[in-house]
Design a protein around this motif. Sequence first.
Motif, PDB file in Angstrom:
ATOM      1  N   LYS A  24      54.074  73.504 -28.938  1.00 63.11           N
ATOM      2  CA  LYS A  24      53.336  72.979 -27.775  1.00 63.11           C
ATOM      3  C   LYS A  24      54.295  72.663 -26.615  1.00 63.11           C
ATOM      4  N   SER A 111      46.523  64.281 -30.010  1.00 66.95           N
ATOM      5  CA  SER A 111      46.117  65.423 -29.198  1.00 66.95           C
ATOM      6  C   SER A 111      47.398  66.064 -28.645  1.00 66.95           C
ATOM      7  N   PRO A 112      47.696  67.316 -29.028  1.00 69.40           N
ATOM      8  CA  PRO A 112      48.916  67.948 -28.522  1.00 69.40           C
ATOM      9  C   PRO A 112      48.968  67.963 -26.994  1.00 69.40           C
ATOM     10  N   ARG A 113      47.809  68.147 -26.363  1.00 65.66           N
ATOM     11  CA  ARG A 113      47.769  68.157 -24.898  1.00 65.66           C
ATOM     12  C   ARG A 113      48.200  66.802 -24.346  1.00 65.66           C
ATOM     13  N   GLU A 114      47.688  65.742 -24.987  1.00 60.62           N
ATOM     14  CA  GLU A 114      48.044  64.393 -24.535  1.00 60.62           C
ATOM     15  C   GLU A 114      49.545  64.146 -24.728  1.00 60.62           C
TER      16      GLU A 114
END
Lengths: 126, 384
Positions: A24, A111-114
Amino acid sequence: MSADPTRVVVADDDPDIRELVTFKLEQAGYVIDAVEDGAAAWETIAAAPPRLAVLDVMMPGLSGLDVLRKLREEPATRDVPVILLTARSRDSDVDGGFAAGATDYVIKPFSPRELVHRVSSVLRRP
Amino acid sequence: MTARSLLTVSLVAVALVCVGLVALTVVARVTRLRRARRLERLAAPHRRLLLEVAAGEDDDGSAAAALAALPPAAWRSLRPVAVAMLGKVRGAPATAIVATLDAHGEIDRARAALGSRSALRRANAAHLLGIVRDEASGPRLVALLDDRDEDVRVVCARALGRIGEASAADALLRAAGPRAGRKRRRSAAVGDAVDHGVGPAGRPAGIPAWIAAEALLALREDAADTVARGVGAPDPGVRAVAVTVTTHAGHSEAVELVRDHLPTERDPDVLEAMVECLGRVGVEADAPLLVGLTRAGSAPGLRRHTVRALGRLGGPTALERLRELLSDPDRATAAVAAEALLDSGHAGVAVLQAERLAHPATARAVSAALHLAGLRGVAAVTRS
């Protein structure tokens, strides 16, 4: 401070998490040094302080908190921002993480995005 | 055959058995290792697809679609990683992994496996249904809280916590109630008189209290009513878990019930849980309730537990009682009172300082606590 402004050290004994976080963050443009335990994290960071470290708390040998405390004691690594990524979600765990000098605290499942947002937010700080 | 030759034959036989067992262990390990490597090789070409999905890097859904279309052999190699990842991510990536598992029939298979004769299969199925948050499986997981296998019961409790449906609260509380030597009546609700302790066919039943408490804390907010009813349940095991959950969740209605029931509670475990609860989420007005339990006649363990709770509660009534306890004939209680004053912050430290000057007789416990205060970094206060 590290020569590479995008270098991040990721330490987690769980290979799936290590691979996921590495993937990520690489997708987001960071250069990752991934290690599998606390001792390797300490050696990697001490040898060449990165711009930021993402540390799991529960690792064999040196825990993420142990590494964090050592980093804060050493002048060369004192200012390296550290995000703790851990399943320990109690208030006392979070308090303990920040008391040890963590810059941020992310709880698994995450959450990888977070996580990417948190990393970039920490790195934007002066 | 002489005794000597008999001994020789026996020793040779034992040695052969040992060698055989070692060989068997080595073969089993090598086979397992080779199987793991084979699965790894099979999974490798598709691992990136799973990473894209788990990392939220699959905006157009192409990686998820490719995963869903994998042939069974390739999917079987990737499945353990997919399940492991699902337990570690949340949000859209988790939803996408659940959809992939569903596309490969994993959820249907897990639902069917809940009725398997193998405890391992039942437990694995319950775990999967928990991490995919399969609400439709809630009632069957609740039924399996009475499973004959403890591991299955524990996995089901955790799965119910992950699913979060408040309707599971009653069953989780009941499952926490069993005490040894009594019989279970499955149909009773939390508020009824329940005798627990032995499951079907006379096996020990129920789940450990802490597992029940963790699962209950993970349920949605509307489980609070059931937990509050549990505070007044006839079974002390249920009461203890309900009070523990109240301590951590802080539901006001349940805290009020703890206040109401504390004066008449007789079970020592429940009493300790109630004291802990009021110490952590009570208000200063609760101090008189706790002060009553610090009198000399109380059980020593409960008394010291209450002293610590008074320190956490704070306020004038609590501080005054803690000050009195500094001269308690029981030196251990006096020391706990000194530490409790320290825990109550600057006001407590001020009491310790005044006491050191006014009553040198209590100096030992007080000095130790003030020394501890210095170590904890409130030296400025201790010097003042």
